[in-house]
Each structure stands twice: as structure tokens, then as C-alpha cells.
Design a protein around this motif. Structure first.
Motif, mmCIF file in Angstrom:
data_model
loop_
_atom_site.group_PDB
_atom_site.id
_atom_site.type_symbol
_atom_site.label_atom_id
_atom_site.label_comp_id
_atom_site.label_asym_id
_atom_site.label_seq_id
_atom_site.Cartn_x
_atom_site.Cartn_y
_atom_site.Cartn_z
ATOM 1 N N GLY A 112 -23.086 -39.872 -26.660
ATOM 2 C CA GLY A 112 -21.927 -40.755 -26.557
ATOM 3 C C GLY A 112 -21.843 -41.345 -25.156
ATOM 4 O O GLY A 112 -22.839 -41.455 -24.453
ATOM 5 N N PHE A 113 -20.638 -41.705 -24.763
ATOM 6 C CA PHE A 113 -20.424 -42.369 -23.476
ATOM 7 C C PHE A 113 -20.178 -41.340 -22.383
ATOM 8 O O PHE A 113 -19.107 -40.745 -22.303
ATOM 9 N N VAL A 114 -21.188 -41.120 -21.544
ATOM 10 C CA VAL A 114 -21.123 -40.184 -20.426
ATOM 11 C C VAL A 114 -21.465 -40.968 -19.170
ATOM 12 O O VAL A 114 -22.418 -41.738 -19.153
ATOM 13 N N THR A 115 -20.678 -40.772 -18.102
ATOM 14 C CA THR A 115 -20.917 -41.526 -16.874
ATOM 15 C C THR A 115 -21.115 -40.590 -15.687
ATOM 16 O O THR A 115 -20.804 -39.405 -15.746
ATOM 17 N N TYR A 116 -21.639 -41.174 -14.621
ATOM 18 C CA TYR A 116 -21.796 -40.462 -13.358
ATOM 19 C C TYR A 116 -21.458 -41.431 -12.236
ATOM 20 O O TYR A 116 -21.453 -42.643 -12.424
ATOM 21 N N GLY A 117 -21.169 -40.903 -11.055
ATOM 22 C CA GLY A 117 -20.891 -41.732 -9.894
ATOM 23 C C GLY A 117 -22.168 -41.971 -9.111
ATOM 24 O O GLY A 117 -22.845 -41.020 -8.740
ATOM 25 N N ASP A 118 -22.500 -43.249 -8.859
ATOM 26 C CA ASP A 118 -23.714 -43.546 -8.094
ATOM 27 C C ASP A 118 -23.435 -43.535 -6.590
ATOM 28 O O ASP A 118 -22.319 -43.232 -6.157
ATOM 29 N N ASP A 119 -24.442 -43.873 -5.802
ATOM 30 C CA ASP A 119 -24.319 -43.839 -4.338
ATOM 31 C C ASP A 119 -23.303 -44.838 -3.801
ATOM 32 O O ASP A 119 -22.816 -44.688 -2.686
ATOM 33 N N ARG A 120 -22.997 -45.863 -4.565
ATOM 34 C CA ARG A 120 -22.041 -46.893 -4.128
ATOM 35 C C ARG A 120 -20.635 -46.655 -4.675
ATOM 36 O O ARG A 120 -19.765 -47.506 -4.539
ATOM 37 N N GLY A 121 -20.426 -45.523 -5.334
ATOM 38 C CA GLY A 121 -19.104 -45.195 -5.848
ATOM 39 C C GLY A 121 -18.786 -45.812 -7.199
ATOM 40 O O GLY A 121 -17.655 -45.733 -7.660
ATOM 41 N N ARG A 122 -19.783 -46.408 -7.850
ATOM 42 C CA ARG A 122 -19.567 -47.010 -9.174
ATOM 43 C C ARG A 122 -19.763 -45.971 -10.259
ATOM 44 O O ARG A 122 -20.518 -45.023 -10.095
ATOM 45 N N ARG A 123 -19.071 -46.158 -11.387
ATOM 46 C CA ARG A 123 -19.287 -45.316 -12.561
ATOM 47 C C ARG A 123 -20.375 -45.971 -13.401
ATOM 48 O O ARG A 123 -20.266 -47.121 -13.779
ATOM 49 N N CYS A 124 -21.435 -45.248 -13.664
ATOM 50 C CA CYS A 124 -22.567 -45.774 -14.413
ATOM 51 C C CYS A 124 -22.814 -44.900 -15.640
ATOM 52 O O CYS A 124 -22.694 -43.678 -15.568
ATOM 53 N N THR A 183 -20.561 -28.444 -13.464
ATOM 54 C CA THR A 183 -21.408 -29.387 -12.757
ATOM 55 C C THR A 183 -22.446 -29.926 -13.728
ATOM 56 O O THR A 183 -23.113 -29.156 -14.422
ATOM 57 N N MET A 184 -22.556 -31.245 -13.788
ATOM 58 C CA MET A 184 -23.525 -31.898 -14.656
ATOM 59 C C MET A 184 -24.636 -32.464 -13.778
ATOM 60 O O MET A 184 -24.378 -33.120 -12.771
ATOM 61 N N THR A 185 -25.875 -32.213 -14.158
ATOM 62 C CA THR A 185 -27.035 -32.686 -13.417
ATOM 63 C C THR A 185 -27.987 -33.373 -14.383
ATOM 64 O O THR A 185 -28.192 -32.901 -15.502
ATOM 65 N N TRP A 186 -28.541 -34.507 -13.944
ATOM 66 C CA TRP A 186 -29.553 -35.180 -14.752
ATOM 67 C C TRP A 186 -30.471 -35.966 -13.846
ATOM 68 O O TRP A 186 -30.183 -36.203 -12.685
ATOM 69 N N GLN A 187 -31.622 -36.358 -14.385
ATOM 70 C CA GLN A 187 -32.620 -37.099 -13.623
ATOM 71 C C GLN A 187 -32.837 -38.455 -14.284
ATOM 72 O O GLN A 187 -33.085 -38.531 -15.486
ATOM 73 N N ASP A 188 -32.731 -39.532 -13.488
ATOM 74 C CA ASP A 188 -32.921 -40.870 -14.048
ATOM 75 C C ASP A 188 -34.404 -41.202 -14.171
ATOM 76 O O ASP A 188 -35.274 -40.413 -13.797
ATOM 77 N N ALA A 189 -34.697 -42.383 -14.722
ATOM 78 C CA ALA A 189 -36.077 -42.796 -14.998
ATOM 79 C C ALA A 189 -36.937 -42.882 -13.735
ATOM 80 O O ALA A 189 -38.150 -42.717 -13.800
ATOM 81 N N SER A 190 -36.316 -43.127 -12.584
ATOM 82 C CA SER A 190 -37.084 -43.225 -11.343
ATOM 83 C C SER A 190 -37.307 -41.870 -10.680
ATOM 84 O O SER A 190 -37.924 -41.787 -9.628
ATOM 85 N N GLY A 191 -36.771 -40.801 -11.287
ATOM 86 C CA GLY A 191 -36.962 -39.461 -10.761
ATOM 87 C C GLY A 191 -35.871 -38.978 -9.822
ATOM 88 O O GLY A 191 -35.933 -37.872 -9.316
ATOM 89 N N HIS A 192 -34.858 -39.796 -9.601
ATOM 90 C CA HIS A 192 -33.736 -39.391 -8.735
ATOM 91 C C HIS A 192 -32.833 -38.434 -9.507
ATOM 92 O O HIS A 192 -32.449 -38.700 -10.639
ATOM 93 N N THR A 193 -32.494 -37.316 -8.898
ATOM 94 C CA THR A 193 -31.613 -36.332 -9.534
ATOM 95 C C THR A 193 -30.179 -36.590 -9.108
ATOM 96 O O THR A 193 -29.891 -36.735 -7.922
ATOM 97 N N TRP A 194 -29.288 -36.651 -10.092
ATOM 98 C CA TRP A 194 -27.872 -36.872 -9.862
ATOM 99 C C TRP A 194 -27.117 -35.609 -10.245
ATOM 100 O O TRP A 194 -27.448 -34.948 -11.223
#
Length: 82
Positions: free
Chosen positions: A9-21, A40-51
């Protein structure tokens, strides 16, 4: 110990610029619970950055009820499962 979930479903995270993505549907996230009911929620994006993001108890409950699907833990492979 963190539990793995698939985003359904619709799950968001805060990026480095403070936006909800949004986290894309089908991605895998790990959620660890805190003593206060949050987590605490952790995930890794397509570029390999861990959030990583701290979730309130209410947001975590909302995600777990209708936005995340549990992924069963990997168990040992039995003789008949091969």
C-alpha cells in the motif's frame, strides 16, 4: 529482531531534503519494534542507499494493518522441500 515486510500500500519515508516520498509497492522493508509501541523502518532503494525512519506507534499500527504484508522468515530447507 526486525521483521521483514513487503509494501502493498502507500508507505512513505522522509528523504534528505525533508520531503515525504513513497516506497514502491513490492519493495521489502524491515521493521523493528520499540518498547513504546513504535518502531524503526529500514529499506534500501534501487541505488543501494539505505533509509531508516522512526515510526510512531499509530503510524506503525496503520502500516502493519493495511500497508505492509509480512514475509515469512526463511527456515531450513527440508529434504522434501528441495
Amino acid at each position: 529482531m526486525p521483521q521483514r515486510y513487503r509494501v502493498v500500500g502507500f508507505v512513505t519515508y522522509g528523504d534528505d531534503r525533508g520531503r515525504r516520498c513513497p516506497i514502491p509497492i513490492g519493495e521489502t522493508v524491515e521493521v523493528g519494534s520499540d518498547a513504546d509501541g513504535g518502531g524503526t523502518m529500514t529499506w534500501q532503494d534501487a541505488s543501494g542507499h539505505t533509509w531508516s525512519e522512526i515510526l510512531s506507534d499509530r503510524l506503525l499500527a496503520h502500516y502493519l494493518v493495511c500497508q505492509l504484508e509480512p514475509i515469512p522468515p526463511r527456515g531450513p530447507v527440508g529434504r522434501h522441500a528441495r
